[in-house]
Design an enzyme around this catalytic site. Structure first.
Site, PDB file in Angstrom:
ATOM      1  N   CYS A   1      -8.366 -27.470  13.141  1.00  0.00           N
ATOM      2  CA  CYS A   1      -9.606 -28.226  13.254  1.00  0.00           C
ATOM      3  C   CYS A   1      -9.405 -29.913  13.341  1.00  0.00           C
ATOM      4  O   CYS A   1     -10.196 -30.419  14.022  1.00  0.00           O
ATOM      5  CB  CYS A   1     -10.402 -27.715  12.008  1.00  0.00           C
ATOM      6  SG  CYS A   1     -10.933 -26.365  12.093  1.00  0.00           S
TER       7      CYS A   1
ATOM      8  N   CYS B   1     -13.532 -28.193   8.004  1.00  0.00           N
ATOM      9  CA  CYS B   1     -12.385 -27.274   7.802  1.00  0.00           C
ATOM     10  C   CYS B   1     -11.420 -28.425   7.833  1.00  0.00           C
ATOM     11  O   CYS B   1     -11.489 -29.342   8.705  1.00  0.00           O
ATOM     12  CB  CYS B   1     -12.133 -26.302   8.595  1.00  0.00           C
ATOM     13  SG  CYS B   1     -10.513 -25.491   8.522  1.00  0.00           S
TER      14      CYS B   1
ATOM     15  N   HIS C   1      -6.192 -20.778  11.561  1.00  0.00           N
ATOM     16  CA  HIS C   1      -7.533 -21.316  10.945  1.00  0.00           C
ATOM     17  C   HIS C   1      -8.121 -20.301  10.233  1.00  0.00           C
ATOM     18  O   HIS C   1      -8.682 -20.616   9.051  1.00  0.00           O
ATOM     19  CB  HIS C   1      -8.202 -21.700  11.932  1.00  0.00           C
ATOM     20  CG  HIS C   1      -9.589 -21.840  11.658  1.00  0.00           C
ATOM     21  ND1 HIS C   1      -9.920 -23.009  10.981  1.00  0.00           N
ATOM     22  CD2 HIS C   1     -10.668 -21.297  11.778  1.00  0.00           C
ATOM     23  CE1 HIS C   1     -11.452 -22.720  10.696  1.00  0.00           C
ATOM     24  NE2 HIS C   1     -11.773 -21.710  11.053  1.00  0.00           N
TER      25      HIS C   1
ATOM     26  N   ASP D   1      -7.824  -7.544   0.191  1.00  0.00           N
ATOM     27  CA  ASP D   1      -6.943  -7.615   1.323  1.00  0.00           C
ATOM     28  C   ASP D   1      -7.705  -6.963   2.465  1.00  0.00           C
ATOM     29  O   ASP D   1      -8.701  -6.399   2.411  1.00  0.00           O
ATOM     30  CB  ASP D   1      -5.764  -6.742   1.144  1.00  0.00           C
ATOM     31  CG  ASP D   1      -5.909  -5.288   1.422  1.00  0.00           C
ATOM     32  OD1 ASP D   1      -5.653  -4.746   2.808  1.00  0.00           O
ATOM     33  OD2 ASP D   1      -6.787  -4.477   0.767  1.00  0.00           O
TER      34      ASP D   1
ATOM     35  N   ASP E   1       0.935  -1.222   0.029  1.00  0.00           N
ATOM     36  CA  ASP E   1      -0.044   0.060   0.083  1.00  0.00           C
ATOM     37  C   ASP E   1       0.808   1.334  -0.060  1.00  0.00           C
ATOM     38  O   ASP E   1       2.213   0.993   0.644  1.00  0.00           O
ATOM     39  CB  ASP E   1      -0.805  -0.093   1.286  1.00  0.00           C
ATOM     40  CG  ASP E   1      -1.876   1.115   1.236  1.00  0.00           C
ATOM     41  OD1 ASP E   1      -2.067   1.839   0.086  1.00  0.00           O
ATOM     42  OD2 ASP E   1      -2.814   1.016   2.058  1.00  0.00           O
TER      43      ASP E   1
ATOM     44  N   CYS F   1      -7.917 -27.845   8.212  1.00  0.00           N
ATOM     45  CA  CYS F   1      -6.744 -27.375   8.750  1.00  0.00           C
ATOM     46  C   CYS F   1      -6.271 -28.299   9.917  1.00  0.00           C
ATOM     47  O   CYS F   1      -7.048 -28.791  10.359  1.00  0.00           O
ATOM     48  CB  CYS F   1      -6.812 -25.493   8.986  1.00  0.00           C
ATOM     49  SG  CYS F   1      -7.466 -25.519  10.518  1.00  0.00           S
TER      50      CYS F   1
END
Length: 401
Positions: free
Chosen positions: A307, A302, A332, A264, A91, A304
């Protein structure tokens, strides 16, 4: 070829594509995690690679103050500094004109900030912003734009829009490294005519991509989606479109449907530090005592490692008390958003995007009481949710089974 944007599939305005950058191709639609000062709070660069992210953000204003231009030049840029081999978007520092308004003085030349760290001053002109971004070595640089709060009205909105066009010309002229892609930022507040005028001028500069700036600052969602839709419809189809500061899952799905490619936001990481997790049915707040004996996974859908490894009860017990809590929930939440973008990309290519959106919204709003702006925005691009809406006094769209 670097900077080429290839579209692999569409559904109305929604696109699945690849933006070819010098270090690594970026699959779109894409969510870009925010590492303001060269670090993502709670995660290492290696973990970001493990999650599959192809691009992250840094902030020119903050990096210009710490570690500073000379350190970044000496180490060979931010990639080396933070041990991140993939892409970085920076940015320009323009957003700080809103977030740090009390510390900023804005003129045609640029903006003078008083450092929030030590009280020293930093003058950020278009030329200085690009010089800092050249030192950072980002793969995508954002122009310095004149940013006003989205609810600002009157002549100041047009002044900021026209100044942003002039500053874009100065940014283009100041760039010393043509290998770094430069994005223009469309301004104009909530005025669709000013947005259209800004787009007309900025596309003449033929930058590598275009951002929709100045939103997600407290405007009504009905105004938000209409500005996004108007901008995506007018921007060149062969360039990526980036809606700055958007990170709520529902907003991401709607904006992809409207034709946005890049996003973003600090939201998924910030909300993790406060004990909130993004799950397939919405958002859960693990500080709640309701989870103290809940031995199920954080999100049963999920995949991941959080999880697969930890229960809601365990996460509740450490939530906001132990640093590990923020690490696990940040991991997560980013996995969730990465997976969401991957699934949208796949659905667009397979021709099942409308079905994906309908199913996603049904999970997020199991009572089918969708926000009216969501119903109207999706209807605008030909996507109808499960049942026809009817008006209610609350301003939402209640559904008839």
């Amino acid at each position: 070829m670097a900077r080429e944007f290839t579209v692999h599939g569409t559904h109305g305005p929604a696109r699945s594509g690849t933006f070819h950058l010098r270090r690594h191709p970026v699959s779109t639609p894409v969510f870009m995690p925010v590492g303001t000062q060269g670090t993502l709070k709670g995660l290492t660069s290696e973990q970001m690679e493990e999650l599959g992210f192809e691009i992250i953000l840094g902030n020119t204003y903050h990096l210009g103050l710490r570690p500073g231009e000379e350190v970044l030049k000496a180490v060979g840029g931010l990639h080396s500094f933070m041990a991140w081999p993939r892409n970085i978007l920076t940015d320009s520092g323009g957003f700080q004109m809103v977030s740090l308004l009390d510390l900023a003085e804005i003129t045609e030349e640029g903006v003078v900030f008083q450092s929030a760290h030590d009280g020293s001053t930093l003058t950020l002109t278009p030329e200085r912003s690009i010089a800092l971004q050249n030192a950072i070595g980002s793969d995508i640089m954002m122009q310095l734009d004149d940013v006003v709060h989205v609810l600002t009205t009157g002549s100041r909105v047009e002044e900021a829009m026209r100044r942003s066009i002039r500053w874009l010309d100065r940014c283009i002229a100041a760039n010393s490294n043509p290998d770094q892609a430069l994005f223009a930022i469309i301004q104009g507040g909530l005025d669709l005519d000013l947005r259209a005028q800004c787009i007309e001028e900025m596309v003449k500069r033929d930058t590598a991509g275009y951002a929709i700036g100045g939103l997600s600052g407290g405007e009504a969602k009905d105004q938000f989606w209409r500005v996004v839709a108007a901008c995506t419809a007018a921007l060149p189809p062969g360039k990526p479109r980036y809606c700055m500061g958007v990170g709520y899952p529902v907003d991401l799905v709607v904006c992809v449907a409207l034709g946005v490619d890049m996003f973003d936001c600090v939201f998924p990481c910030r909300t993790a530090r406060f004990g909130s997790a993004l799950v397939s049915t919405g958002q859960i707040h693990l500080k709640s005592r309701a989870f103290r004996a809940d031995f199920g996974p954080l999100d049963p859908e999920c995949g991941c490692f959080v999880c697969r490894t930890y229960t809601r009860a365990m996460l509740h017990s450490i939530c906001t008390r132990e640093p590990l809590s923020a690490v696990l929930l940040t991991y997560h939440n980013l996995y969730y958003l990465k997976s969401l973008m991957d699934r949208m990309r796949k659905a667009i290519v397979q021709g099942t995007f409308a079905e994906f959106v309908v199913g996603f919204m049904a999970q997020q709003f199991p009572d089918r009481n969708y926000p009216r702006w969501v119903v109207e925005a999706l209807h605008h691009v030909g996507i109808t949710l499960l049942f026809p809406p009817k008006e209610t006094p609350s301003g939402t769209a209640a559904l008839v089974p």
